[in-house]
Each structure stands twice: as structure tokens, then as C-alpha cells.
Design an enzyme around this catalytic site. Sequence first.
Site, short mmCIF file in Angstrom:
data_model
loop_
_atom_site.label_atom_id
_atom_site.label_comp_id
_atom_site.label_asym_id
_atom_site.label_seq_id
_atom_site.Cartn_x
_atom_site.Cartn_y
_atom_site.Cartn_z
CD GLU A 1 -3.02 -1.15 0.27
OE1 GLU A 1 -3.06 -0.20 -0.54
OE2 GLU A 1 -3.82 -2.10 0.26
CG HIS B 1 -7.00 -5.94 7.59
ND1 HIS B 1 -6.35 -7.04 7.07
CD2 HIS B 1 -6.75 -4.93 6.72
CE1 HIS B 1 -5.73 -6.70 5.93
NE2 HIS B 1 -5.95 -5.43 5.71
CG HIS C 1 -9.06 -3.46 2.59
ND1 HIS C 1 -8.32 -3.12 1.49
CD2 HIS C 1 -8.17 -3.99 3.46
CE1 HIS C 1 -7.05 -3.45 1.67
NE2 HIS C 1 -6.94 -3.98 2.87
CG HIS D 1 -4.01 -0.68 5.66
ND1 HIS D 1 -5.38 -0.59 5.71
CD2 HIS D 1 -3.74 -1.86 5.05
CE1 HIS D 1 -5.91 -1.67 5.15
NE2 HIS D 1 -4.94 -2.45 4.74
#
Length: 267
Positions: free
Chosen positions: A113, A138, A208, A136
Amino acid sequence: MNYELNKEIQKVAEVAGYLWQKGWAERNGGNITVNITEFVDDEMRALPALSEPLQIGTTLPHLKGCYFYCKGTGKRMRDLAREPMQNGSIIRILDDCKSYVIVADELVMPTSELPSHLSIHDYLIASGSSYKASLHTHPIELVAMSHSKAFLGKDVLTRLLWSMIPETLAFAPLGLGIVPYTLPGSVALADATLQQIRDYDVVLWEKHGTVAVGTDIMDAFDQTDVLNKAATIYLRAKSMGFEPDGMTDAQMKEIQEVFHLPTSRPC
Ligand code: 2HA
Ligand code: ZN
């Protein structure tokens, strides 16, 4: 590695451990980047490139000569928690602002990413922000909630999460931005994220995960954690068979006023 830089990397390792423990980092899930330019000394500046120039995929004019710690692509957060320099690397952005080289410690390719992360850092520098870290991950409950269109309207989830427990409003005062589902790792996802990160410190990628920015990686983690806690409270109430009342608009407004919180999204 100097003391200050080592301290930042140790914070990354600590947060990586939390992500694994929370179940937010299955396999190689999630990624972290930290702008470490201010901690880079002459010794690190003198390091030779370990890689050929690699393309970012986009041009980021404010990143010229900047240094970032990046989690490695395919690497596991649970491994990074023990060995941050074997599961991540330090990169230097080249003068063309389109490419980078890996400079330390090993030839570990940075996160998939990277376009999203570096676009965010470029924006943060351009806007004079003091934020240095991007996370980032989850988070289970937030991702679960993103599967219902009912929650994805502008600020619908923000207001619901704020109303679950007073701390959410106090510690995630900008709320939660939403990015409709977009291919992971794509420049399109980077662009859509950037639009939202102008207004929110934490953004939810539909089906996501989240992206959060903060002064350091602990700050980015805390904001994500606070919002996911509120989502967990909502889902626990639902699983007990009732719709939680939530704090009233008046109760939330009182908190915004007493704590002098930003009111761009009034309750
Ligand atoms: O790094 O989570 O979105 C693995 C991911 C990509
Ligand atoms: Zn992901």
C-alpha cells in the site's frame, strides 16, 4: 541507529504487537509507514542504496529526500513486533519524487500500500501537519460494519460511533471518513483515501480496513482503537438483541463544548 530513531522504530514494533493481539493483522495484513526524516543523521544519509531505484507509481513533490520506515510487503506484524528491521526497511525518496531506494537494514521491499501511504505523507507535509505516521489495519468490528450500505453515508457511522461512549468523541473528534471499495494497493485507492484524509484522521476502506494518521504510530493506533471500541460496543448491544440508544445529540454537544473539540461535524 541513533537513540531517537531507535525509539520511533520500537514504537512501531510495540504497535505491531498490539495489532496482532487484537486480531487485526492476520498473516501479512496491514501496513505501517513513519516519516523519520527528522531523526536521520549523517551516518544514515551516507548509506549506499541497497536497491535499484524503484517506482512509487505517482509523483509526490513534497517527499524529495525524505526517509520513511516501511513495513515490508508480505511481512507479518507478529514478526515485526520482535524484529522490526528484518520485517521492514528504511527508504529514501529520490530527487525525481517518483522513485525511491532502500537504504537500511536489509533488502526488504516496502508495503503493497506504498502509493496510499506516501500520497498521505506528501499531503501531510504540504499542509504543514505535524503528523508523521500512517497505519493501515483490519479492525474486525469496523470492517464488519462497512459491509452494510446503511452505515456508509457521509458521517452516519461517525455519529453512531461517537454516541456509543463519550471517549470516542473526545479522542477521535474528527470522526471516520469512508472510502467505497477500491482495489487494494492501487493508485485509485490512494487518491480516494487522500480526499478523505483532508477531513478525517481515520478513514474506513469499505470491506477492507482502516487508514489512520497521527503524530506518531501510537497516536494513529489509539485513534483506530477508540473508534473500533465504539463499534464493538454497538455490536455487543446488537448481539444482546437490542438497538443501543446511544448518547443524545445534547449529551454529545455538551462534550464538544466542554472539551473544546472541533465542531466541523456538529452532533
Ligand atoms: O499489507 O493489508 O491492504 C497487506 C494489506 C494490503
Ligand atoms: Zn489491507
